[in-house]
Design a protein around this motif. Structure first.
Motif, PDB file in Angstrom:
ATOM      1  N   GLN A   1     -29.561 -43.853  74.706  1.00  0.00           N
ATOM      2  CA  GLN A   1     -28.465 -43.017  74.249  1.00  0.00           C
ATOM      3  C   GLN A   1     -27.121 -43.741  74.346  1.00  0.00           C
ATOM      4  O   GLN A   1     -26.318 -43.713  73.411  1.00  0.00           O
ATOM      5  CB  GLN A   1     -28.415 -41.727  75.078  1.00  0.00           C
ATOM      6  CG  GLN A   1     -27.544 -40.635  74.475  1.00  0.00           C
ATOM      7  CD  GLN A   1     -28.112 -40.087  73.173  1.00  0.00           C
ATOM      8  OE1 GLN A   1     -29.282 -39.741  73.091  1.00  0.00           O
ATOM      9  NE2 GLN A   1     -27.286 -40.022  72.136  1.00  0.00           N
ATOM     10  N   HIS A   2     -26.875 -44.413  75.482  1.00  0.00           N
ATOM     11  CA  HIS A   2     -25.546 -45.023  75.623  1.00  0.00           C
ATOM     12  C   HIS A   2     -25.474 -46.426  75.038  1.00  0.00           C
ATOM     13  O   HIS A   2     -24.391 -46.944  74.797  1.00  0.00           O
ATOM     14  CB  HIS A   2     -25.086 -45.011  77.086  1.00  0.00           C
ATOM     15  CG  HIS A   2     -25.583 -46.141  77.924  1.00  0.00           C
ATOM     16  ND1 HIS A   2     -26.565 -45.985  78.864  1.00  0.00           N
ATOM     17  CD2 HIS A   2     -25.204 -47.433  77.998  1.00  0.00           C
ATOM     18  CE1 HIS A   2     -26.778 -47.140  79.470  1.00  0.00           C
ATOM     19  NE2 HIS A   2     -25.979 -48.033  78.968  1.00  0.00           N
TER      20      HIS A   2
ATOM     21  N   THR B   1     -22.052 -39.440  90.927  1.00  0.00           N
ATOM     22  CA  THR B   1     -21.657 -38.336  90.040  1.00  0.00           C
ATOM     23  C   THR B   1     -20.345 -37.710  90.509  1.00  0.00           C
ATOM     24  O   THR B   1     -19.424 -37.491  89.707  1.00  0.00           O
ATOM     25  CB  THR B   1     -22.755 -37.266  89.995  1.00  0.00           C
ATOM     26  OG1 THR B   1     -23.967 -37.845  89.492  1.00  0.00           O
ATOM     27  CG2 THR B   1     -22.347 -36.097  89.105  1.00  0.00           C
TER      28      THR B   1
ATOM     29  N   ASP C   1     -23.138 -40.979  78.628  1.00  0.00           N
ATOM     30  CA  ASP C   1     -23.622 -40.302  77.423  1.00  0.00           C
ATOM     31  C   ASP C   1     -22.560 -40.327  76.328  1.00  0.00           C
ATOM     32  O   ASP C   1     -21.418 -39.896  76.539  1.00  0.00           O
ATOM     33  CB  ASP C   1     -24.013 -38.854  77.731  1.00  0.00           C
ATOM     34  CG  ASP C   1     -25.292 -38.771  78.545  1.00  0.00           C
ATOM     35  OD1 ASP C   1     -25.904 -39.818  78.797  1.00  0.00           O
ATOM     36  OD2 ASP C   1     -25.676 -37.643  78.926  1.00  0.00           O
TER      37      ASP C   1
ATOM     38  N   GLN D   1     -27.706 -42.872  84.606  1.00  0.00           N
ATOM     39  CA  GLN D   1     -28.512 -41.801  85.196  1.00  0.00           C
ATOM     40  C   GLN D   1     -27.669 -40.576  85.526  1.00  0.00           C
ATOM     41  O   GLN D   1     -28.171 -39.446  85.500  1.00  0.00           O
ATOM     42  CB  GLN D   1     -29.208 -42.324  86.459  1.00  0.00           C
ATOM     43  CG  GLN D   1     -30.244 -41.382  87.052  1.00  0.00           C
ATOM     44  CD  GLN D   1     -31.471 -41.242  86.165  1.00  0.00           C
ATOM     45  OE1 GLN D   1     -31.682 -42.013  85.230  1.00  0.00           O
ATOM     46  NE2 GLN D   1     -32.297 -40.250  86.449  1.00  0.00           N
ATOM     47  N   THR D   2     -26.402 -40.761  85.817  1.00  0.00           N
ATOM     48  CA  THR D   2     -25.531 -39.626  86.127  1.00  0.00           C
ATOM     49  C   THR D   2     -25.097 -38.875  84.869  1.00  0.00           C
ATOM     50  O   THR D   2     -24.602 -37.754  84.961  1.00  0.00           O
ATOM     51  CB  THR D   2     -24.256 -40.084  86.858  1.00  0.00           C
ATOM     52  OG1 THR D   2     -23.432 -40.847  85.958  1.00  0.00           O
ATOM     53  CG2 THR D   2     -24.581 -40.912  88.089  1.00  0.00           C
ATOM     54  N   GLY D   3     -25.260 -39.500  83.718  1.00  0.00           N
ATOM     55  CA  GLY D   3     -24.813 -38.883  82.468  1.00  0.00           C
ATOM     56  C   GLY D   3     -23.400 -39.268  82.079  1.00  0.00           C
ATOM     57  O   GLY D   3     -22.928 -38.889  81.003  1.00  0.00           O
TER      58      GLY D   3
ATOM     59  N   ARG E   1     -31.644 -42.277  78.597  1.00  0.00           N
ATOM     60  CA  ARG E   1     -30.214 -42.475  78.867  1.00  0.00           C
ATOM     61  C   ARG E   1     -29.752 -43.860  78.422  1.00  0.00           C
ATOM     62  O   ARG E   1     -28.661 -44.009  77.876  1.00  0.00           O
ATOM     63  CB  ARG E   1     -29.918 -42.246  80.344  1.00  0.00           C
ATOM     64  CG  ARG E   1     -30.038 -40.798  80.782  1.00  0.00           C
ATOM     65  CD  ARG E   1     -29.512 -40.594  82.198  1.00  0.00           C
ATOM     66  NE  ARG E   1     -29.630 -39.216  82.625  1.00  0.00           N
ATOM     67  CZ  ARG E   1     -28.767 -38.254  82.305  1.00  0.00           C
ATOM     68  NH1 ARG E   1     -27.733 -38.534  81.544  1.00  0.00           N
ATOM     69  NH2 ARG E   1     -28.936 -37.017  82.743  1.00  0.00           N
TER      70      ARG E   1
ATOM     71  N   GLU F   1     -36.829 -40.410  81.248  1.00  0.00           N
ATOM     72  CA  GLU F   1     -35.436 -39.977  81.340  1.00  0.00           C
ATOM     73  C   GLU F   1     -34.497 -41.165  81.451  1.00  0.00           C
ATOM     74  O   GLU F   1     -33.445 -41.218  80.804  1.00  0.00           O
ATOM     75  CB  GLU F   1     -35.253 -39.049  82.551  1.00  0.00           C
ATOM     76  CG  GLU F   1     -33.819 -38.583  82.775  1.00  0.00           C
ATOM     77  CD  GLU F   1     -33.245 -37.788  81.624  1.00  0.00           C
ATOM     78  OE1 GLU F   1     -32.012 -37.654  81.564  1.00  0.00           O
ATOM     79  OE2 GLU F   1     -34.027 -37.296  80.777  1.00  0.00           O
TER      80      GLU F   1
END
Length: 208
Positions: free
Chosen positions: A176-177, A102, A128, A123-125, A173, A169
């Motif tokens: 989502q991506h 991150t 996204d 996992q870090t976002g 993710r 979670e």
């Protein structure tokens, strides 16, 4: 007559992340490619870092040395490379690794991953709202989750467990991506479309 100081092009610092269980080739492959490019005019300065700054043991059992931890790197980076491991679920559950990636992503102008390293980035976002690719074998888990969401009423947590994502979670993710929607949204959209097709009298099953 004054002298004009020559400007030497700064090195492009590349941080390659290493951690226990990482696949050896995912670390050494990018490092070898980038340093080879230096012989053709590039200026890559490759640094291998781990969450603790300690050496790591790869999935093959080979131990590799690292240059240090986060503190050993400059404030701004050119590129961060996130390798993968066969059991990517253990990687995404490693909080120290996720924290390192991150912060490296925040510092870097360019972020990339190798194979299952995409799940760590997810996992870090960082991924996204973005499209990303991973190893083709891992696509089977996404297909399994889609099928379970299409056909059943199990909670998302159960679907994540049965399809191999490990946690809701992580699955969220990845959905989502990769697909641009959350699992619950995917399920709702598919069933709405399927119901409309059924009412119209069209046979067969929609393929997502």
């Amino acid at each position: 007559m004054g002298r004009v100081a020559s400007r030497r092009r700064a090195d492009h610092v590349v941080a390659v992340v290493a951690f226990d269980g990482v696949q050896l080739l995912d670390v050494t492959g990018p490092a070898e490619v980038l340093t080879t490019a230096n012989g053709f005019g590039a200026r890559y300065a490759v640094r291998v870092v781990s969450p603790s700054g300690a050496d790591v043991r790869t999935s093959s059992g080979v131990r590799i040395g690292v240059d240090g931890a986060l503190e050993s790197l400059p404030a701004r980076l050119g590129t961060v490379v996130v390798p993968g491991r066969r059991d990517w679920r253990r990687a995404v559950a490693d909080q120290d690794l996720i924290a390192l990636v991150t912060e490296l992503s925040r510092r870097s102008a360019r972020v990339t991953s190798v194979c299952a390293g995409a799940f760590v980035l997810a996992q870090t976002g960082v991924l996204d709202g973005r499209r990303a690719a991973t190893h083709w074998r891992l696509a089977a888990q996404l297909a399994a989750a889609q099928a379970l969401l299409d056909a059943g009423n199990n909670p998302v947590e159960k679907v994540a467990e049965e399809s191999g994502f490990g946690s809701a979670e992580t699955m969220r993710r990845v959905f989502q991506h990769t697909l641009g929607v959350a699992p619950t949204t995917y399920r709702a959209r598919f069933r709405t479309t399927a119901a409309a097709v059924t009412r119209a009298g069209m046979p067969g099953h929609l393929v997502s």
